[in-house]
Scaffold this motif. Structure first.
Motif, PDB file in Angstrom:
ATOM      1  N   GLY A  99       0.826  -1.194   0.000  1.00  0.00           N
ATOM      2  CA  GLY A  99       0.000   0.000   0.000  1.00  0.00           C
ATOM      3  C   GLY A  99       0.860   1.245   0.000  1.00  0.00           C
ATOM      4  N   HIS A 100       1.941   1.213   0.786  1.00  0.00           N
ATOM      5  CA  HIS A 100       2.878   2.339   0.775  1.00  0.00           C
ATOM      6  C   HIS A 100       3.473   2.531  -0.627  1.00  0.00           C
ATOM      7  CE1 HIS A 100       2.786   3.232   5.015  1.00  0.00           C
ATOM      8  NE2 HIS A 100       3.002   1.969   5.330  1.00  0.00           N
ATOM      9  N   LEU A 101       3.719   1.420  -1.340  1.00  0.00           N
ATOM     10  CA  LEU A 101       4.259   1.523  -2.703  1.00  0.00           C
ATOM     11  C   LEU A 101       3.263   2.231  -3.626  1.00  0.00           C
ATOM     12  CD1 LEU A 101       6.332   0.840  -4.923  1.00  0.00           C
ATOM     13  CD2 LEU A 101       5.131  -1.346  -5.200  1.00  0.00           C
ATOM     14  N   LEU A 102       1.990   1.858  -3.560  1.00  0.00           N
ATOM     15  CA  LEU A 102       0.985   2.529  -4.400  1.00  0.00           C
ATOM     16  C   LEU A 102       0.942   4.019  -4.117  1.00  0.00           C
ATOM     17  CD1 LEU A 102      -2.080   0.084  -4.407  1.00  0.00           C
ATOM     18  CD2 LEU A 102       0.006   0.004  -5.771  1.00  0.00           C
ATOM     19  N   ALA A 103       1.034   4.377  -2.825  1.00  0.00           N
ATOM     20  CA  ALA A 103       1.009   5.794  -2.460  1.00  0.00           C
ATOM     21  C   ALA A 103       2.228   6.523  -3.026  1.00  0.00           C
ATOM     22  CB  ALA A 103       0.954   5.936  -0.938  1.00  0.00           C
ATOM     23  N   GLU A 104       3.389   5.893  -2.951  1.00  0.00           N
ATOM     24  CA  GLU A 104       4.602   6.540  -3.468  1.00  0.00           C
ATOM     25  C   GLU A 104       4.517   6.768  -4.969  1.00  0.00           C
ATOM     26  OE1 GLU A 104       9.167   5.619  -4.588  1.00  0.00           O
ATOM     27  OE2 GLU A 104       8.293   4.370  -3.014  1.00  0.00           O
ATOM     28  N   ILE A 105       4.050   5.759  -5.697  1.00  0.00           N
ATOM     29  CA  ILE A 105       3.954   5.909  -7.153  1.00  0.00           C
ATOM     30  C   ILE A 105       2.942   6.989  -7.509  1.00  0.00           C
ATOM     31  CG2 ILE A 105       3.252   4.736  -9.279  1.00  0.00           C
ATOM     32  CD1 ILE A 105       4.495   2.175  -8.125  1.00  0.00           C
TER      33      ILE A 105
END
Length: 408
Positions: A99-105
């Protein structure tokens, strides 16, 4: 005289971690097939066949179903940067690392990103997601289905209707879950979904299946800025066009569509692999493959519990294909994993963030969602635990797992 390395000769491993996993033998054979030119009739026919196969995998009628050349993260990035305009609000419910990855992208795509979080090992009640949608009013909801960092599987079946009610595009990252857990792109109202081959689909990392609803295609088409000299320029604002050439889904759709407009050179061997992953799944039957993952996952769960290991997270929402177990007190986690690899040729995983060094993650995915792989892993784990001083019942793990397979 210069000494050069010999031909590549990797050791034989049983990959029982959270992914990548051991590929189906037929997938490896498919990757060794001869190359052809990107517009050879065989190549374009294989692309069309692959699209139709993945419509079956995703349970969708979406015409815009294709592959992104790159790992599963490439598919995530293509979806987000093509659907999100600068300044758009994006809501990301975070229940693990990805989920953190989706937010970063989404932040890199210049979105206004809003997150809600829950404890690792839990998922979101649908009411919490709807409340956040009403409050944030996002353009896009970006939600992981199965997060291997926590082993949790977020229910999606009611989320699409909520998004439709509030005019929100619904995207999910199904990298770790597709093929081993129920997934219904059309019935659940998904606008976009991406995955990878290296988990339940039983292939190598390097190709990302993607599907887009008609509504998502309209958004993508409204943002496409074409390559100079290839087509006449579309009337797209300089502040609106997709900022990536490689991940511009509008151009990729034209490459996979009937006009076959050049965008990149398709990764031929990965196309063969992705085609075979989908073919194998659909020949066995989508529901049968999911059930095989469920049984293998239940057997592994029963086995680790019988060894006295504490399982992490909410078991009611655990993915079929991976389990996280607490490392017993006094057992050096990394040394034990190394012993599994060096002495038994079996790989299991650690985790990230707050779970790093606290849990091992053991997968039962794709080709390895089978009885002999589960029993072999449990037998090796028992031996390693005993070596490092843990008190475990002799044969307890394998007996418990075998009982699950016999009763299924």
């Amino acid at each position: 005289m210069t000494a050069f390395p010999g031909p590549i000769d990797p050791p034989t491993r049983l990959l029982m971690g959270p992914g990548p996993i051991s590929a189906y033998p037929s997938v490896l054979r498919a990757m060794s097939a001869p190359l052809v030119g990107q517009y050879d009739p065989f190549m374009t026919a294989a692309m069309t066949e692959t699209q139709e196969l993945y419509r079956g995998v995703w349970a969708t009628g979406n015409e815009a179903t294709l592959l992104i050349d790159g790992t599963s993260r490439a598919g995530i990035e293509a979806a987000i940067v093509s659907l999100v305009r600068p300044g758009d609000r994006v809501l990301v419910p975070v229940f693990g690392r990805f989920g953190h990855l989706l937010a970063e992208i989404a932040e890199r795509a210049m979105a206004e990103v809003h997150t809600i979080e829950t404890a690792w090992g839990q998922v979101f009640p649908v009411s919490v997601i709807e409340e956040a949608i009403v409050r944030v009013k996002p353009t896009l909801l970006a939600l992981v289905q199965g997060d291997t960092s926590t082993t949790m599987n977020q229910p999606l079946d009611e989320v699409g209707a909520i998004c439709a009610r509030h005019g929100v595009l619904f995207y999910t990252d199904a990298t770790a879950s597709l093929g081993g857990n129920p997934f219904e792109a059309d019935a659940w109202g998904l606008d976009a979904a991406t995955a990878g081959l290296q988990k339940c689909l039983g292939g190598p990392s390097g190709s990302s299946p993607l599907t887009l609803s008609d509504r998502a295609v309209e958004v993508v088409r409204s943002r496409t800025r074409v390559e100079a000299g290839i087509r006449e320029a579309d009337d797209v604002s300089a502040t609106d066009f997709v900022r990536s050439n490689y991940f511009d889904l509008g151009m990729i759709l034209d490459y996979w569509g009937p006009r076959r407009l050049n965008h990149h050179t398709e990764a031929t061997s990965m196309l063969y692999a992705a085609r075979e992953c989908a073919r194998v799944l659909l020949i066995e039957g989508r529901d049968a493959v999911i059930e095989r993952h469920r049984v293998a996952g239940a057997a592994m769960l029963a086995g680790v519990q019988a060894l006295g290991l504490e399982v992490f997270g909410d078991l009611a929402h655990k993915m079929n294909n991976v389990v996280a177990v607490e490392i017993p007190a006094g057992v050096p986690g990394d040394e034990a994993r190394r012993a599994m690899l060096e002495d038994f040729g079996i790989e299991i995983g650690t985790s990230f963030g707050p779970l790093h060094g606290r849990v091992w993650r053991i997968g039962t995915m794709g080709y390895n969602a089978r009885e002999d792989a589960v029993l072999t892993t449990l037998a090796a784990l028992e031996a390693v635990l005993r070596r490092f001083g843990a008190s475990v019942p002799t044969g307890g793990g394998t007996d418990a797992a075998a009982d699950v397979f016999r009763s299924s």
